[in-house]
Design a protein around this motif. Structure first.
Motif, mmCIF file in Angstrom:
data_model
loop_
_atom_site.group_PDB
_atom_site.id
_atom_site.type_symbol
_atom_site.label_atom_id
_atom_site.label_comp_id
_atom_site.label_asym_id
_atom_site.label_seq_id
_atom_site.Cartn_x
_atom_site.Cartn_y
_atom_site.Cartn_z
ATOM 1 N N LEU A 161 14.604 43.194 -35.800
ATOM 2 C CA LEU A 161 13.590 43.599 -34.825
ATOM 3 C C LEU A 161 12.437 44.323 -35.512
ATOM 4 C CD1 LEU A 161 15.617 44.828 -31.711
ATOM 5 C CD2 LEU A 161 14.272 42.733 -31.944
ATOM 6 N N ALA A 162 12.756 45.138 -36.499
ATOM 7 C CA ALA A 162 11.707 45.846 -37.243
ATOM 8 C C ALA A 162 10.842 44.866 -38.019
ATOM 9 C CB ALA A 162 12.340 46.870 -38.189
ATOM 10 N N LEU A 163 11.475 43.865 -38.618
ATOM 11 C CA LEU A 163 10.743 42.900 -39.427
ATOM 12 C C LEU A 163 9.945 41.914 -38.577
ATOM 13 C CD1 LEU A 163 13.523 42.122 -42.071
ATOM 14 C CD2 LEU A 163 11.454 43.487 -42.431
ATOM 15 N N ASP A 164 10.492 41.527 -37.432
ATOM 16 C CA ASP A 164 9.844 40.523 -36.583
ATOM 17 C C ASP A 164 8.748 41.111 -35.704
ATOM 18 O OD1 ASP A 164 11.549 38.669 -37.662
ATOM 19 O OD2 ASP A 164 12.949 38.671 -35.984
ATOM 20 N N PHE A 165 8.691 42.417 -35.592
ATOM 21 C CA PHE A 165 7.691 43.072 -34.754
ATOM 22 C C PHE A 165 6.316 42.872 -35.387
ATOM 23 C CE2 PHE A 165 5.290 46.722 -33.173
ATOM 24 C CZ PHE A 165 5.622 46.717 -31.831
#
Length: 200
Positions: free
Chosen positions: A117-121
């Motif tokens: 989620l952190a990377l895809d945000f």
């Protein structure tokens, strides 16, 4: 399956909901398997909302501090996004991204996205959106850090930007283009520079 159409679902199992980390507050849960059938319905049906969240008011978050029986959905105006960082967790490094959000009472909340989620945000894409940029984070876990309530995403969490729900209208009404300072999104490294990150 595709997002949007209506399906008739058959040949699934009904089980008792798990004791903790419940995504929705129901007594039962459905379990799909390789025999489950999804039949696309072509008849017209009354409109079914694409999204349905169990949004919790910020005032109710303390009651769920470190109580993960039911995971928590929250909504807020994005005030600040932090760069992805490596956070030590049990001897390993995890990707995290800190967000600062606020509700329509101007109460702020710190939220941490973990892992994918952190990377895809897509922070750069969100910066291009007209204000306000409103986020819904589902299935988060509530904790306390530095005597303040914070939320962390879980493995079940999803992130939605400006979802088509009634609550979005309230944010759009309050945070208009005339009030751009309330909806500007910054990416900066100073806000949490001296923060020791929490484990999820």
């Amino acid at each position: 399956m595709a997002e949007g159409p209506i399906y008739e679902i058959s040949k699934f199992r009904i089980m008792k909901n798990q004791e903790s980390h419940q995504v929705v507050p129901h007594k039962a849960q459905l379990q799909f398997n390789n025999k489950t059938v999804f039949k696309l319905m072509r008849e017209e049906f009354p409109t079914i909302p694409i999204h349905c969240f169990n949004l919790l008011d910020y005032n109710e978050l303390p009651a769920r501090n470190k109580k993960d029986t039911i995971l928590t959905d929250i909504i807020g105006l994005i005030k600040e996004m932090h760069q992805v960082q490596d956070t030590p967790v049990r001897g390993q490094l995890a990707k995290t991204r800190e967000l600062r959000i606020q509700n329509t009472r101007n109460e702020e909340l710190q939220a941490t996205l973990w892992g994918e989620l952190a990377l895809d945000f897509d922070a750069e894409k969100i910066l291009q959106l007209p204000p306000p940029a409103v986020i819904v984070i589902t299935s988060s876990k509530v904790a306390t850090y530095a005597k303040k309530i914070v939320v962390n995403t879980s493995l079940d969490s999803c992130v939605f930007i400006n979802p088509n729900i009634p609550e979005l209208q309230e944010y759009q009404t309050r945070y208009t283009f005339k009030d751009k300072n309330m909806a500007i999104i910054d990416i900066r490294s100073s806000l949490f520079a001296n923060t020791k990150f929490r484990t999820p």
